[in-house]
Design a protein around this motif. Structure first.
Motif, PDB file in Angstrom:
ATOM      1  N   ASN A 152      12.179  -0.781  -2.992  1.00  0.00           N
ATOM      2  CA  ASN A 152      12.011  -0.481  -1.571  1.00  0.00           C
ATOM      3  C   ASN A 152      11.487  -1.704  -0.829  1.00  0.00           C
ATOM      4  OD1 ASN A 152      11.965   0.878   0.862  1.00  0.00           O
ATOM      5  ND2 ASN A 152       9.976   1.837   0.467  1.00  0.00           N
ATOM      6  N   PHE A 186      10.619   7.327  -1.973  1.00  0.00           N
ATOM      7  CA  PHE A 186      10.289   5.937  -1.675  1.00  0.00           C
ATOM      8  C   PHE A 186       8.786   5.793  -1.442  1.00  0.00           C
ATOM      9  CE2 PHE A 186      14.778   6.021  -0.276  1.00  0.00           C
ATOM     10  CZ  PHE A 186      15.246   4.880  -0.907  1.00  0.00           C
ATOM     11  N   ALA A 191      10.464   2.747  -5.604  1.00  0.00           N
ATOM     12  CA  ALA A 191      11.306   3.911  -5.340  1.00  0.00           C
ATOM     13  C   ALA A 191      11.500   4.659  -6.650  1.00  0.00           C
ATOM     14  CB  ALA A 191      12.650   3.463  -4.787  1.00  0.00           C
TER      15      ALA A 191
END
Ligand code: EPU
Length: 314
Positions: A152, A186, A191
């Motif tokens: 992420n 997330f 993630a």
């Protein structure tokens, strides 16, 4: 991700480990290199050897590789992130690069589908040419789109989770699965994804004005060039920003800009980067990280957490 199971995995095989590796890559179309120097595949230019490095030509060949490796219980590690430090004794088993999965296409509704190995700079260039907005914050981020989803990736202006619509994953058993974003958890620079290898990402963007998107991308690139050591090998930011604080500022205030162990140096330009001044080893980098953490904790009371992912054998 298919996890690396380090030392124990290789012990099981003894003499036949090499045979198992050969069988795992048999018939896979793409580049196959035994004893591949991983420093050639990382932005840090650091890392020992991979027993075998494979770059499958397409997703079908990723499926084949995963199925063949899985049935032999071989450990597998997927390259692609740039926030990565590979230790000096490298990676046992298979290292997989998705560098050949680099197609991008536009789908209706301002959606882009990018194969996992597409670099973020390429993807942003494509979005600009199609007048699609939403990824400007990522200008200058060097990793692959799959690597950026896995962690992420983000900045103060945005993060991957704002654009991911779905991902296509090759499961550990070698099945292709499409997973919508609502099933992905997330977090800050992480993630939680279905196990496997991300071979494609759908991104939901917005129609925009090309010149506006282009200007934001350019401004942002300039900002990063002015504030970050982009011309030296590094793995991006080393530490996560603590809540409402800046890791770079903390490291600088502890007097560590320019601190050096071997060829690993805290960047003079941005203190949350460690740069490789030539031939740094992972050992140098880890020793420097330890020094930085200790000194920052002593001077500021803050315990810095690693953003960098450290893998491989010491
Ligand atoms: N600062 C210092 N000294 C330094 C570096 C920074 O005092 O050596 C100060 C700056 O003056 C500024 C503040 O710290 O006031 C924040 O600095 P900056 O704008 O450079 O952002 P950052 O929080 O340090 C974040 C991301 C970067 C991303 C930039 C883009 C994290 C951990 N870092 O850095 O991401 O490129 O924003 O603005 O989220 C990465 O993830 O690998 C990475 C480099």
């Amino acid at each position: 991700m298919v996890q690396q199971r380090d030392r124990h995995a290789t012990k099981k095989y003894r003499g036949s480990f090499q045979g198992a590796l050969q069988a795992a890559v048999a018939g896979v179309k793409g580049t196959v290199r035994f004893k591949a120097p991983l420093k050639e595949y990382t932005s840090f230019h650091i890392g020992g050897l991979a027993d075998v490095l494979v770059e499958p030509v397409d997703e079908e060949n990723v499926v084949r590789l995963v199925a063949q490796a899985q049935s032999r219980k071989l450990p597998m590690f997927v390259l692609g992130g740039t926030n990565l430090l590979i230790r000096d004794k490298g990676i046992r088993g298979l290292a997989v690069s998705l560098a050949q999965l680099r197609a991008v296409r536009e789908e209706p509704g301002s959606v882009l589908y990018a194969e996992g190995g597409v670099g973020m700079p390429t993807l942003i260039g494509y979005a600009v040419r199609r007048s699609l907005a939403g990824l400007e914050w990522a200008a200058g981020i060097p990793g692959t789109v799959a690597g950026c989803v896995v962690m992420n990736a983000g900045t103060r202006l945005g993060e991957m989770k704002n654009s991911v619509k779905a991902v296509r994953v090759v499961s550990p058993k070698g099945a292709l699965i499409d997973c919508p974003a609502r099933k992905i958890e997330f977090g800050y620079r992480r993630a939680k994804l279905p196990a496997g290898i991300i071979v494609g990402v759908w991104l939901q963007l917005k129609p925009g004005v090309r010149s506006d998107i282009e200007r934001i991308v350019k401004d942002y690139l300039h900002y990063r060039r002015d504030t970050q050591p982009l011309t030296l090998p590094s793995a991006g930011c080393v530490f996560k920003n603590p809540p409402n604080d800046s890791a770079g500022q903390l490291v600088e205030s502890a007097g560590l800009k320019g601190a050096r162990i071997g060829d690993a140096q805290v960047s003079e330009k941005h203190a949350n980067f460690i740069v490789n001044r030539g031939n740094a080893s992972a050992k140098d980098v880890l020793a420097l990280i330890k020094r930085v953490r200790t000194q920052v904790a002593r001077k500021t009371g803050v315990k810095l957490e690693l953003e960098l992912k450290v893998v491989g054998q010491a």
